[in-house]
Design a protein around this motif. Sequence first.
Motif, PDB file in Angstrom:
ATOM      1  N   PRO A 260       0.596  -1.238  -0.001  1.00  0.00           N
ATOM      2  CA  PRO A 260       0.235   0.082   0.126  1.00  0.00           C
ATOM      3  C   PRO A 260       1.010   1.199   0.028  1.00  0.00           C
ATOM      4  N   GLY A 261       0.626   2.273  -0.967  1.00  0.00           N
ATOM      5  CA  GLY A 261       1.142   3.473  -0.851  1.00  0.00           C
ATOM      6  C   GLY A 261       2.545   3.551  -1.892  1.00  0.00           C
ATOM      7  N   ALA A 262       3.022   2.242  -2.549  1.00  0.00           N
ATOM      8  CA  ALA A 262       4.175   2.224  -3.371  1.00  0.00           C
ATOM      9  C   ALA A 262       3.903   2.689  -4.727  1.00  0.00           C
ATOM     10  N   GLU A 263       4.810   3.366  -5.269  1.00  0.00           N
ATOM     11  CA  GLU A 263       4.374   3.635  -6.772  1.00  0.00           C
ATOM     12  C   GLU A 263       4.602   2.616  -7.650  1.00  0.00           C
ATOM     13  N   ARG A 264       5.538   1.573  -7.502  1.00  0.00           N
ATOM     14  CA  ARG A 264       5.330   0.374  -8.441  1.00  0.00           C
ATOM     15  C   ARG A 264       5.187  -0.743  -7.655  1.00  0.00           C
ATOM     16  N   THR A 265       4.565  -1.601  -8.406  1.00  0.00           N
ATOM     17  CA  THR A 265       4.222  -2.945  -7.864  1.00  0.00           C
ATOM     18  C   THR A 265       4.888  -4.113  -9.132  1.00  0.00           C
ATOM     19  N   ASN A 266       5.040  -5.307  -8.370  1.00  0.00           N
ATOM     20  CA  ASN A 266       5.617  -6.266  -9.326  1.00  0.00           C
ATOM     21  C   ASN A 266       4.602  -7.146  -9.944  1.00  0.00           C
ATOM     22  N   SER A 267       3.387  -7.426  -9.248  1.00  0.00           N
ATOM     23  CA  SER A 267       2.557  -8.132  -9.508  1.00  0.00           C
ATOM     24  C   SER A 267       1.269  -7.947 -10.338  1.00  0.00           C
ATOM     25  N   HIS A 268       1.131  -6.692 -10.413  1.00  0.00           N
ATOM     26  CA  HIS A 268      -0.286  -6.284 -11.059  1.00  0.00           C
ATOM     27  C   HIS A 268      -0.098  -5.191 -11.975  1.00  0.00           C
ATOM     28  N   PRO A 269       0.327  -5.293 -13.240  1.00  0.00           N
ATOM     29  CA  PRO A 269       0.632  -6.597 -13.831  1.00  0.00           C
ATOM     30  C   PRO A 269       2.046  -7.165 -13.484  1.00  0.00           C
ATOM     31  N   PRO A 270       2.333  -8.547 -13.653  1.00  0.00           N
ATOM     32  CA  PRO A 270       3.488  -8.987 -13.627  1.00  0.00           C
ATOM     33  C   PRO A 270       4.631  -8.256 -14.297  1.00  0.00           C
ATOM     34  N   SER A 271       5.841  -7.858 -13.412  1.00  0.00           N
ATOM     35  CA  SER A 271       6.954  -7.189 -14.024  1.00  0.00           C
ATOM     36  C   SER A 271       7.922  -8.271 -14.525  1.00  0.00           C
ATOM     37  N   LEU A 272       9.096  -7.895 -15.097  1.00  0.00           N
ATOM     38  CA  LEU A 272      10.160  -8.692 -15.614  1.00  0.00           C
ATOM     39  C   LEU A 272      10.635  -9.486 -14.220  1.00  0.00           C
ATOM     40  N   LEU A 273      10.550  -8.842 -12.918  1.00  0.00           N
ATOM     41  CA  LEU A 273      11.143  -9.617 -11.788  1.00  0.00           C
ATOM     42  C   LEU A 273      10.167 -10.663 -11.391  1.00  0.00           C
ATOM     43  N   VAL A 274       9.255 -10.729 -11.695  1.00  0.00           N
ATOM     44  CA  VAL A 274       8.178 -11.904 -11.395  1.00  0.00           C
ATOM     45  C   VAL A 274       8.471 -13.166 -12.386  1.00  0.00           C
ATOM     46  N   LEU A 275       8.861 -12.623 -13.697  1.00  0.00           N
ATOM     47  CA  LEU A 275       9.403 -13.803 -14.619  1.00  0.00           C
ATOM     48  C   LEU A 275      10.733 -14.408 -14.036  1.00  0.00           C
ATOM     49  N   ALA A 276      11.596 -13.431 -13.573  1.00  0.00           N
ATOM     50  CA  ALA A 276      12.837 -13.956 -13.237  1.00  0.00           C
ATOM     51  C   ALA A 276      12.619 -14.834 -12.244  1.00  0.00           C
ATOM     52  N   LEU A 277      11.952 -14.584 -11.064  1.00  0.00           N
ATOM     53  CA  LEU A 277      11.673 -15.624 -10.033  1.00  0.00           C
ATOM     54  C   LEU A 277      10.914 -16.814 -10.594  1.00  0.00           C
ATOM     55  N   ALA A 278      10.063 -16.721 -11.589  1.00  0.00           N
ATOM     56  CA  ALA A 278       9.331 -17.959 -11.954  1.00  0.00           C
ATOM     57  C   ALA A 278      10.486 -18.639 -12.452  1.00  0.00           C
ATOM     58  N   ALA A 279      11.239 -18.160 -13.451  1.00  0.00           N
ATOM     59  CA  ALA A 279      12.279 -18.914 -13.932  1.00  0.00           C
ATOM     60  C   ALA A 279      13.137 -19.732 -12.893  1.00  0.00           C
ATOM     61  N   ALA A 280      13.529 -19.212 -11.964  1.00  0.00           N
ATOM     62  CA  ALA A 280      14.401 -19.721 -11.034  1.00  0.00           C
ATOM     63  C   ALA A 280      13.559 -20.848 -10.217  1.00  0.00           C
ATOM     64  N   GLN A 281      12.368 -20.521 -10.030  1.00  0.00           N
ATOM     65  CA  GLN A 281      11.531 -21.475  -9.308  1.00  0.00           C
ATOM     66  C   GLN A 281      11.309 -22.785 -10.113  1.00  0.00           C
ATOM     67  N   SER A 282      11.205 -22.324 -11.462  1.00  0.00           N
ATOM     68  CA  SER A 282      10.980 -23.640 -12.487  1.00  0.00           C
ATOM     69  C   SER A 282      12.137 -24.315 -12.525  1.00  0.00           C
ATOM     70  N   GLY A 283      13.364 -23.787 -12.590  1.00  0.00           N
ATOM     71  CA  GLY A 283      14.502 -24.755 -12.697  1.00  0.00           C
ATOM     72  C   GLY A 283      14.780 -25.409 -11.549  1.00  0.00           C
ATOM     73  N   ALA A 284      14.466 -25.067 -10.236  1.00  0.00           N
ATOM     74  CA  ALA A 284      14.592 -25.445  -9.183  1.00  0.00           C
ATOM     75  C   ALA A 284      13.636 -26.890  -8.995  1.00  0.00           C
ATOM     76  N   ALA A 285      12.484 -26.550  -9.731  1.00  0.00           N
ATOM     77  CA  ALA A 285      11.372 -27.712  -9.500  1.00  0.00           C
ATOM     78  C   ALA A 285      11.930 -28.945 -10.500  1.00  0.00           C
TER      79      ALA A 285
END
Length: 406
Positions: A260-285
């Motif tokens: 709340p109150g932040a100027e930027r958000t990563n998830s709505h809509p997804p930013s490149l940081l979300v995809l970077a995390l998803a890539a790392a999580q997918s590789g680990a899985a």
Amino acid sequence: MSALARLHAAAGRIDRQTPAGRDRAIDGLRALALLAVPTGHWLLGGFTLDPGGGLHNASPLSAFGALAPASWVLQMLGIFFLVGGYASALSFRRRTGSAGTWLKGRTVRLGRPVLGVTMVWALAAPALYAAGVPEVTLRTGATLVIQPLWFVGVYVVITALTPYCVRAAGRLGGWAAAPLLASVAVVDFLRYGPLAGSVPGWVSLLAILPGWMFAYQLGVSWGEGRIGRRGGRLLLVGGTLLFAVLLVVFHYPASMVGVPGAERTNSHPPSLLVLALAAAQSGAAILLRDRLARLLARPALWAPVVVVNLCAMTILCWHQTAMLAAAVPGSFLGAVAGLTTAPDSLGWIAARVAWMPVFAVLLVGIARYARRFERPSRAVRGHGAVRRTVAGLLAAGFAVFALGLA
């Protein structure tokens, strides 16, 4: 028999009834991603109480930025879409009817629980208001209930694209997800780069589909046998490096969820940081799949995974209601630590952790009745259409209320 003995017997029975070819690792990953949703919402979502006794949303991340790394662990939608893509690829290959029939079946299974929770809330909200629950509390609760359901709509759209994902995986393997990553990178550049001041706000919406489809496409490629351990290592290392660069060099917000109150958000809509995390999580899985499968060969570990998967949509749709089932009565008592007090102290965090088992028990109690929405309706012929129409109208009315349009 003691309770422990009964649980042991039930676990053994579930293990014996599991088909020999069941991919336990995929079910385990899905269960892990599912449980991360209520855990994250219960831990990182709080309330404040106004003078009139109304509840308002608040977040401990506003006061404790150091908690942001917790969102890196609890934001597991990348794993959920990865597993969804994997399972959809196999299911699509095994289908006996047309692609349209296959998609209709999957859409109906997702839609019934969503209609169920929104219909119940549409009926309950007027009754709660008549009982003295403030309107602001009802709007806060409606917002919390509707927020996780955006995922279902996005997931249905992406699932409809499964035939194209399968063809892309056949041609490009794991690299079929690369254009999706590039698309989100372009949108981020437009949103946050030197031209940001002249870019209309709607441009950010262009990241929604490729952003969440990225991990799904990886899952389809995995299910098609086009990503192996080498690809898993590339995803883990590449995703981790990209994540670090975006944080340190390009100063992306550290939290994976909105603050709340932040100027930027990563998830709505997804930013490149979300995809970077998803890539790392997918590789680990992908790399941990065999080890996880061996662990889940144990009946005591496998049985909870089966239960969670059988109640997947119930958990997704009703976990916020479980928290509200404690918070709304608590609001009538005034300031209750970890429940209706501002999430701005270490004491609140400790108290909220203590409340989480209560939320879990409430969710189990709700699930005993809400689980029926995951099963096909047994309505008498001629009445089924009427029931679906009424449920749809109630759900639409609740959505209008939750989105603040009425």
